[in-house]
Scaffold this motif. Structure first.
Motif, PDB file in Angstrom:
ATOM      1  N   TYR A  77      36.668  47.508  13.576  1.00 52.50           N
ATOM      2  CA  TYR A  77      37.803  47.443  14.510  1.00 52.50           C
ATOM      3  C   TYR A  77      39.131  47.542  13.750  1.00 52.50           C
ATOM      4  O   TYR A  77      40.056  48.229  14.186  1.00 52.50           O
ATOM      5  CB  TYR A  77      37.761  46.176  15.373  1.00 52.50           C
ATOM      6  CG  TYR A  77      38.663  46.342  16.563  1.00 52.50           C
ATOM      7  CD1 TYR A  77      38.176  46.859  17.754  1.00 52.50           C
ATOM      8  CD2 TYR A  77      40.027  46.074  16.475  1.00 52.50           C
ATOM      9  CE1 TYR A  77      39.005  47.092  18.832  1.00 52.50           C
ATOM     10  CE2 TYR A  77      40.872  46.302  17.540  1.00 52.50           C
ATOM     11  CZ  TYR A  77      40.347  46.806  18.722  1.00 52.50           C
ATOM     12  OH  TYR A  77      41.180  47.044  19.789  1.00 52.50           O
TER      13      TYR A  77
ATOM     14  N   LEU B 299      32.515  53.746  20.905  1.00 49.47           N
ATOM     15  CA  LEU B 299      33.015  52.735  19.960  1.00 49.47           C
ATOM     16  C   LEU B 299      33.425  51.451  20.688  1.00 49.47           C
ATOM     17  O   LEU B 299      33.164  50.343  20.204  1.00 49.47           O
ATOM     18  CB  LEU B 299      34.174  53.292  19.124  1.00 49.47           C
ATOM     19  CG  LEU B 299      33.796  54.448  18.174  1.00 49.47           C
ATOM     20  CD1 LEU B 299      35.007  54.934  17.397  1.00 49.47           C
ATOM     21  CD2 LEU B 299      32.685  54.031  17.207  1.00 49.47           C
TER      22      LEU B 299
ATOM     23  N   LYS C 294      28.924  42.162  19.962  1.00 48.82           N
ATOM     24  CA  LYS C 294      29.340  40.754  19.869  1.00 48.82           C
ATOM     25  C   LYS C 294      28.601  39.901  20.891  1.00 48.82           C
ATOM     26  O   LYS C 294      28.199  38.766  20.612  1.00 48.82           O
ATOM     27  CB  LYS C 294      30.851  40.648  20.080  1.00 48.82           C
ATOM     28  CG  LYS C 294      31.629  41.112  18.848  1.00 48.82           C
ATOM     29  CD  LYS C 294      33.120  41.092  19.067  1.00 48.82           C
ATOM     30  CE  LYS C 294      33.579  42.212  19.940  1.00 48.82           C
ATOM     31  NZ  LYS C 294      34.953  42.616  19.833  1.00 48.82           N
TER      32      LYS C 294
HETATM   33  N1  URA Z   1      37.350  44.956  23.110  1.00 49.19           N
HETATM   34  C1  URA Z   1      36.525  44.925  22.031  1.00 49.19           C
HETATM   35  O1  URA Z   1      35.953  43.888  21.697  1.00 49.19           O
HETATM   36  N2  URA Z   1      36.345  46.066  21.333  1.00 49.19           N
HETATM   37  C2  URA Z   1      36.931  47.238  21.665  1.00 49.19           C
HETATM   38  O2  URA Z   1      36.705  48.228  21.011  1.00 49.19           O
HETATM   39  C3  URA Z   1      37.787  47.261  22.785  1.00 49.19           C
HETATM   40  C4  URA Z   1      37.980  46.087  23.506  1.00 49.19           C
END
Ligand code: URA
Length: 439
Positions: free
Chosen positions: A165, A179, A187
């Motif tokens: 990120y 992505l 997560k």
């Molecule tokens: N939120 C996230 O956790 N990742 C992204 O790529 C966009 C929004």
């Protein structure tokens, strides 16, 4: 295997194998592959896209790049929620205690705000003493004891996402469907969720500006969940105008508490009841909470009986927060300046631009430009109208909460871009556009 061959294959629009994706993600997480190769890989994915099976492989590789949280000793089916990010989105603060009050444990990790989008952790930290940096043992102990806990995303979970990120942010590769989908889902999967409710925002104040894009993101994430053996419901909700009235950290906590007391804005209450209802239905797995009307009645009962507010208070106290601020929200940080922003004309509100409102709150100091910047918990705005509201010239559209006259002027300039008026009646915006489910 060589990283350069994997980048070349993706650059040429070919489909990567699971082994190739795992090799790349594992190598990058360990630090064996340099940032410039990862950046090239990200740009190739951005430009060429990914197939469903590549996106699933990428998600699982990222999810397994660190620790995997196992909540099976706390509940045999963990439910979680995630919002793709919006303006005035304090849903988690309301939904978690609502669901916990129904006897369904919630152990959630949340993020901080960046740019114009707010973060749940920042909002909660406007409560004096509240701790979000819990150890893994504390997190589990509170989940087991109280059935509700909310902490910062552990660095040990999905570390590949954190590293990727940071690169996406500086290589113009954030707005890519595979992505974004793999980032969010990795997560959630690493955090141990069996059932996941995704609140996919669509509109001016969201990542996804159109319904088609939001549907596509929702569909990919539901598919990833299904392939990874998780139950996923994605709700596409409106983010053309802010959710509720308050935008700003302490203001949003106060509004969440009002909603838990049964007094908050109608759109926020309805939104939270819907998200919580989907969480209950997932947790019930076809055995409990099967009737949507009954689930809603049960949730409403948690508000009217005070059980949902008590659950929120329990979470705040258990994590070191000053519960007196929940009992009396006027004890939350207060801005020294309060100023109305009024309508220059009469008519019907045709637009309340969520992005311009977010920018106004940002100008006041409610958000941060880069990671680690300080924020002012007291400042923000309260928006008193929705699309469709009738207004007279001179009516207050917004109240600004500021700590500094100079910042106040910058916020007022942003608000000048936020509203449009119509002489004819304007239809209210829907709260939801679609529900996409893996079941
Ligand atoms: N939120 C996230 O956790 N990742 C992204 O790529 C966009 C929004």
């Amino acid at each position: 295997m060589r990283a350069v061959d994997i980048i070349e294959k993706k650059r040429d629009g070919l489909e990567l194998s699971g082994d190739e994706i795992r090799y790349f993600i594992d190598g990058f997480t360990r630090g064996d592959l340099p940032d410039y190769q990862a950046a090239a890989f990200l740009m190739a994915v951005f430009l060429c896209g990914m197939t469903r099976s590549e996106t699933v492989d990428l998600t699982l590789a990222m999810a397994h790049s660190g620790e995997m949280l196992d909540l099976s000793d706390i509940t045999d089916y963990a439910v979680d929620k995630h919002s793709s990010g919006g303006v005035g989105d304090k849903t988690t603060l309301v939904v978690l205690p609502l669901v916990a009050a129904c006897g369904v444990p919630v152990a959630k990790m949340s993020g901080r705000g960046l740019g114009f989008s707010g973060g749940t952790l920042d909002k909660l930290e406007s409560i004096r003493g509240f701790r979000v940096d819990l150890s893994a043992d504390e997190f589990r102990a509170l989940a087991r004891k109280n059935g509700i806990v909310l902490a910062g995303q552990s660095m040990a979970l999905a570390p590949a996402d954190g590293k990727l990120y940071a690169l996406r942010d500086v290589t113009a590769t954030v707005p890519s469907l595979p992505l974004i989908a793999s980032s969010i889902m990795s997560k959630k999967i690493a955090a141990g969720a069996n059932g996941i409710v995704l609140d996919v925002k669509m509109g001016r104040g969201a990542f996804m500006a159109t319904l088609d894009d939001a549907r596509e993101l929702a569909k990919i994430m539901v598919e990833i969940g299904a392939d990874a053996g998780r139950d996923v419901v994605a709700i596409i909700s409106d983010m053309n105008q802010p959710l509720g009235e308050a935008v700003g950290n302490a203001l949003e906590v106060a509004e969440a508490v009002e909603t838990l007391r049964g007094e908050g804005p109608v759109d926020l209450r309805e939104h939270c009841l819907a998200i919580a209802g989907h969480m209950l239905r997932l947790a019930g797995r076809g055995q409990r909470f099967t009737d949507a009307g009954e689930a809603r009645a049960l949730l409403e009962q948690q508000i009217s009986s005070g059980a949902a507010l008590a659950s929120f208070r329990l979470m705040i106290e258990a994590q070191g927060g000053d519960a007196a601020m929940v009992d009396d929200t006027s004890k939350l940080p207060q801005a020294s300046i309060q100023q109305p922003y009024t309508a220059a004309q009469s008519g019907y509100i045709a637009q309340v631009d969520a992005l311009a409102i977010a920018r106004a709150a940002f100008e006041l100091g409610a958000g941060r430009e880069k990671k680690g910047d300080p924020i002012d918990p007291a400042v923000g705005v309260k928006v008193h109208v929705k699309v469709g509201s009738p207004v007279g010239a001179g009516d207050a559209l917004v109240t600004l909460y500021a700590s500094d006259e100079r910042k106040l002027q910058a916020a007022v300039s942003s608000l000048d871009q936020a509203f449009a008026f119509s002489a004819e009646p304007v239809e209210a915006l829907p709260l939801f556009y679609d529900v996409i489910s893996s079941r």
